[in-house]
Design an enzyme around this catalytic site. Structure first.
Site, PDB file in Angstrom:
ATOM      1  N   HIS A  41       0.900  -1.221  -0.002  1.00  0.00           N
ATOM      2  CA  HIS A  41      -0.085   0.086  -0.001  1.00  0.00           C
ATOM      3  C   HIS A  41       0.794   1.319  -0.151  1.00  0.00           C
ATOM      4  O   HIS A  41       0.704   2.011  -0.867  1.00  0.00           O
ATOM      5  CB  HIS A  41      -0.836  -0.064   1.035  1.00  0.00           C
ATOM      6  CG  HIS A  41      -1.660   1.288   1.490  1.00  0.00           C
ATOM      7  ND1 HIS A  41      -2.408   1.909   0.437  1.00  0.00           N
ATOM      8  CD2 HIS A  41      -1.488   2.056   2.501  1.00  0.00           C
ATOM      9  CE1 HIS A  41      -2.846   2.944   0.908  1.00  0.00           C
ATOM     10  NE2 HIS A  41      -2.359   3.215   2.205  1.00  0.00           N
ATOM     11  N   HIS A  87       4.228   6.609   5.245  1.00  0.00           N
ATOM     12  CA  HIS A  87       3.125   7.486   6.169  1.00  0.00           C
ATOM     13  C   HIS A  87       2.422   6.683   6.922  1.00  0.00           C
ATOM     14  O   HIS A  87       1.491   7.390   7.922  1.00  0.00           O
ATOM     15  CB  HIS A  87       2.009   8.081   4.843  1.00  0.00           C
ATOM     16  CG  HIS A  87       1.483   6.928   4.348  1.00  0.00           C
ATOM     17  ND1 HIS A  87       1.662   6.159   2.981  1.00  0.00           N
ATOM     18  CD2 HIS A  87      -0.091   6.597   4.648  1.00  0.00           C
ATOM     19  CE1 HIS A  87       0.520   5.300   2.964  1.00  0.00           C
ATOM     20  NE2 HIS A  87      -0.274   5.690   3.793  1.00  0.00           N
ATOM     21  N   GLU A 111       1.503   5.446  12.655  1.00  0.00           N
ATOM     22  CA  GLU A 111      -0.005   5.114  13.118  1.00  0.00           C
ATOM     23  C   GLU A 111      -0.132   3.454  13.318  1.00  0.00           C
ATOM     24  O   GLU A 111      -0.841   3.251  14.177  1.00  0.00           O
ATOM     25  CB  GLU A 111      -1.103   5.617  11.842  1.00  0.00           C
ATOM     26  CG  GLU A 111      -2.419   5.247  12.346  1.00  0.00           C
ATOM     27  CD  GLU A 111      -3.487   5.670  11.129  1.00  0.00           C
ATOM     28  OE1 GLU A 111      -4.561   5.310  10.926  1.00  0.00           O
ATOM     29  OE2 GLU A 111      -2.823   6.725  10.167  1.00  0.00           O
ATOM     30  N   ASP A 112       0.483   2.660  12.438  1.00  0.00           N
ATOM     31  CA  ASP A 112       0.192   1.384  12.535  1.00  0.00           C
ATOM     32  C   ASP A 112       1.314   0.475  12.955  1.00  0.00           C
ATOM     33  O   ASP A 112       1.278  -0.679  13.225  1.00  0.00           O
ATOM     34  CB  ASP A 112      -0.054   0.935  11.172  1.00  0.00           C
ATOM     35  CG  ASP A 112      -1.332   1.411  10.601  1.00  0.00           C
ATOM     36  OD1 ASP A 112      -2.201   1.793  11.574  1.00  0.00           O
ATOM     37  OD2 ASP A 112      -1.640   1.645   9.381  1.00  0.00           O
ATOM     38  N   ASP A 161      -2.891   8.422  -0.653  1.00  0.00           N
ATOM     39  CA  ASP A 161      -3.611   7.305   0.075  1.00  0.00           C
ATOM     40  C   ASP A 161      -4.825   6.918  -0.277  1.00  0.00           C
ATOM     41  O   ASP A 161      -5.443   5.665  -0.099  1.00  0.00           O
ATOM     42  CB  ASP A 161      -3.225   7.554   1.500  1.00  0.00           C
ATOM     43  CG  ASP A 161      -3.813   6.673   2.449  1.00  0.00           C
ATOM     44  OD1 ASP A 161      -3.199   5.783   2.616  1.00  0.00           O
ATOM     45  OD2 ASP A 161      -4.650   7.260   3.398  1.00  0.00           O
ATOM     46  N   ASP A 167     -27.207  15.484 -23.519  1.00  0.00           N
ATOM     47  CA  ASP A 167     -27.361  15.850 -24.676  1.00  0.00           C
ATOM     48  C   ASP A 167     -26.580  17.037 -25.037  1.00  0.00           C
ATOM     49  O   ASP A 167     -27.009  18.110 -25.658  1.00  0.00           O
ATOM     50  CB  ASP A 167     -28.820  16.172 -25.076  1.00  0.00           C
ATOM     51  CG  ASP A 167     -29.188  16.115 -26.479  1.00  0.00           C
ATOM     52  OD1 ASP A 167     -28.223  15.756 -27.164  1.00  0.00           O
ATOM     53  OD2 ASP A 167     -30.363  16.680 -26.882  1.00  0.00           O
TER      54      ASP A 167
END
Length: 726
Positions: A66, A90, A94-95, A157, A277
């Site tokens: 990712h 990035h 956070e993870d 992201d 149209d």
């Protein structure tokens, strides 16, 4: 063919990275980055791969796929190498257990700040998912104002997440798609990145309204098949005319997108055939003056439709978009939309702020210019007035959908404002100080109220006054986030200041009952009380008292008792003198509408402060005997402001009677705020007027003047306390 990995670590990493797309990323970077910079990006990849080791996405692939895919999207925008390094990293804050300080130490502070700006607030407890999302969004947007690359990483992201959203549950797909349509696609539009906005919208549309997406996509495919002949004929005619005049240009038909068609159908309440149209063409030329020349050529080729021409070259959109737009009556009356622009304008239309990195010679510079910079500066001012993160998010959402009007300053400068913007929005767009002190305006040299909605092409001159200040009613009609944030911020500061001053006077009045004052209390007594009450300082205590959250008599007793070591008997309660200028902590009851000269008393109302009533008001009830909410009041000798009071007049139905009443009130120096009338028996009308007076004597003089009118049969002051409670 996969590019060779950077020489350092290539042998050791061969087998481990064979299934990862980092080789494709390095190939893309060779087109515009140096070998050293590619090595830095690869080093960031190695760090991220180690940090995410063992983690997998819901689709089952290794998680590192990712961030590498996000970096590939940004590489397509030719972003600088530090932005790409931050993209690869990035999610590590956070993870993974990685801290921001580790990134700063391993790489540098700039990259650590970029990664931190994109990271969510995971270390705080929030009441709900909405609060958490709003707080994270606020953090990201404020980081974006310092470095625009933060939001570009976040958009890339989000794009990759939308491309791989199929692995999520149906509920999650709808939630993420809605957020994409409400926030991220509009941000991409605000930054002028057209291709990114379109792909986000199409992916979100397909996942939020899958059935509608299938129906409209199928209908578009059929419509394109039917109109190929018309498109080919029109395109050939345009090219032939341009060639005859020796104009070098690229001409191409422009395809409509499913979400754009759906949005127009919903907003304009039109059928599918009425929206699609219209045949669209884009003509790209070399210079600006050629754009206007081509405009004349196509207008000679097909008749232009009145009111359908827009010059976005002279007046760019708020995201910097520039182009000439015109709609023509083509073969058999078919509408033809033509967009004419230069190559630079085309690049900016597709890539927006990212064109700065794609086509400029200084890719490391991260500060946008022009209209995008203006929008970012406005974002910086919003947090001052936003009460919480959710309110900030709502204010940004308002600014993300600017169906624009273009107005001029007296010096000829153009300001783009959202549709429905008022004079106050215009004033704040010029400068916060102009907005805070505006009192009126001249639109096309004619006086206009602050609430007047503006229209494109108007010239607006704001009239300011040194003593003027924002009014709470402005919040009812302003539409821009900057105006709303500034007004809220000013009013909050004003309320805090007013509450502090009033609370101090209330406490001093109660201490006077014990023949004490704050200056004669030992400092340790007040400090001990503040600690016991869990208040930061005396200012917070005064504000709590003014707003009714703490009762001044009880606070006074505690302070005096603590200073003397015993409870003292309450003496004569001193009356608090009011001037009418205390601000929001002091309000005047609408049931009896007290004015200077009336005998008055006050009631503590938690959260509102003191509500002033006339002593005869029935809504006071038995509060005097309770004592905890009751406060003695009197009017200060220096009251000079106007107060509203209600007057009821019975008068005969005669021509000109109402005009006579209005003229008499104006003659006495009063002003009518509101007027209501009801006919009683066909011959008599009752008028109920809300007028401004300076006190009882002024009111008495006004009533005497009104009684002198021949048509007036009865007049009196209204007290509604018997009818309702306020």
């Amino acid at each position: 063919m996969v590019a060779a990995l950077p020489s350092s670590d290539s042998a050791a990493a061969g087998a481990e990275t064979a299934d990862l797309p980092v080789g494709e990323l390095c190939t893309a970077l060779e087109a515009y980055l140096s070998a050293e910079q590619i090595d830095d990006v690869y080093a960031a990849y190695r760090f991220g791969a180690t940090a995410h080791e063992g983690q997998r996405r819901k689709s089952g692939e290794p998680y590192i796929h990712h961030p590498v895919a996000v970096a590939q999207i940004l590489a397509g925008m030719r972003m600088d190498h530090k932005c790409l390094m931050a993209a690869v990293l990035h999610d590590v804050i956070e993870d993974t257990p990685t801290a921001k300080e580790q990134l700063a130490e391993r790489f540098d502070q700039e990259i650590a700040d970029l990664v931190d700006g994109v990271s969510k607030l995971t270390q705080m407890d929030f009441k709900s998912r909405v609060d958490a999302q709003a707080a994270s969004f606020r953090k990201m947007m404020l980081a974006m104002t310092r470095d625009i690359r933060v939001i570009l990483i976040k958009l890339a992201d989000r794009l990759h997440n939308m491309r791989t959203i199929g692995a999520m549950s149906a509920e999650a797909r709808r939630r993420i798609s809605r957020e994409t349509l409400e926030i991220y696609a509009p941000i991409a539009n605000r930054l002028g990145i057209s291709w990114l906005r379109i792909e986000l919208e199409e992916l979100a549309f397909a996942n939020y309204w899958p059935w509608r997406h299938r129906v409209i996509t199928r209908a578009l495919q059929l419509a394109r098949g039917d109109c190929r002949a018309v498109i080919g004929r029109v395109e050939a005619a345009i090219r032939e005319r341009l060639a005859q005049e020796g104009v070098a240009a690229e001409t191409a038909g422009r395809q409509k997108h499913a979400y754009g068609v759906f949005r127009k159908m919903r907003e304009r309440k039109r059928r599918f055939c009425e929206v699609v149209d219209v045949y669209a063409f884009r003509i790209v030329v070399d210079r600006v003056d050629t754009c206007y020349r081509v405009l004349g050529l196509v207008h000679n080729l097909y008749k232009p439709l009145p009111g359908r021409f827009k010059d976005h070259i002279a007046i760019p959109k708020s995201n910097g978009y520039q182009s000439l737009h015109t709609v023509l009556a083509g073969p058999q009356g078919v509408p033809i939309e033509i967009q004419i622009r230069t190559l630079d304008m085309q690049r900016n239309a597709e890539s927006g702020i990212a064109a700065h990195w794609m086509y400029k010679s200084e890719p490391g510079e991260a500060s946008p210019r022009g209209l995008t910079a203006d929008w970012l500066r406005n974002l910086l001012e919003m947090p001052r007035g936003a009460g919480d993160s959710e309110e900030f998010l709502n204010q940004v959402k308002i600014d993300l959908f600017p169906d624009e009007v273009y107005v001029f300053t007296p010096k000829g400068e153009i300001l783009a404002l959202p549709k429905g913007a008022t004079v106050v929005d215009f004033a704040y767009a010029i400068h916060s100080d102009v907005g805070n002190t505006c009192v009126a305006a001249r639109i096309e040299r004619r006086l206009a109220a602050l609430s007047t909605a503006l229209r494109s092409g108007q010239t607006v001159e704001v009239i300011t006054a040194p003593g003027a200040k924002p009014h709470p009613t402005w919040l009812r009609f302003v539409v821009t986030g900057k105006a709303r944030a500034n007004i809220r911020g000013y009013l909050k500061n004003l309320q805090r200041h007013d509450a502090e001053a009033l609370g101090r006077r209330l406490l001093e009045a109660e201490l006077a009952s014990f023949d004490r004052d704050l200056d004669r209390l030992a400092p340790t007594v007040l400090v001990a009380y503040l600690a016991e009450a869990k208040l930061a300082d005396a200012t917070e205590l005064f504000s709590e008292i003014a707003l009714g959250n703490r009762l001044a008599p009880l606070v006074a007793r505690r302070l005096v008792a603590a200073s003397e070591g015993q409870e003292l008997r309450l003496g004569t309660r001193h009356r608090l003198a009011i001037k009418g200028t205390e601000g929001m902590p002091l309000t005047y009851a609408r049931c009896c509408r007290p004015i200077p000269g009336d005998a008055v008393a006050g009631l503590f109302n938690p959260g509102r402060g003191i509500v002033v009533h006339r002593r005869e008001c029935r809504n006071l009830g038995d509060f005097e005997r309770q004592g905890d909410r009751w406060i003695e009041l009197e009017w200060d000798d220096s009251v000079e402001m106007d107060f509203a009071t209600e007057v009821s007049i019975d008068m005969a139905n005669r021509p000109g009677s109402l005009a006579s009443v209005a003229a008499a009130i104006a003659e006495m120096g009063s002003n009518i705020e509101n007027i209501q009338s009801r006919e009683r028996d066909g011959r008599t009308t009752t008028l109920e007027l809300l007028i401004n007076v300076r006190g009882r004597q002024h009111l008495a003089r006004t009533l005497r003047r009104l009684r002198a009118i021949a048509a007036v049969t009865r007049i009196g002051r209204v007290n509604r306390s018997a009818l309702r409670r306020v």
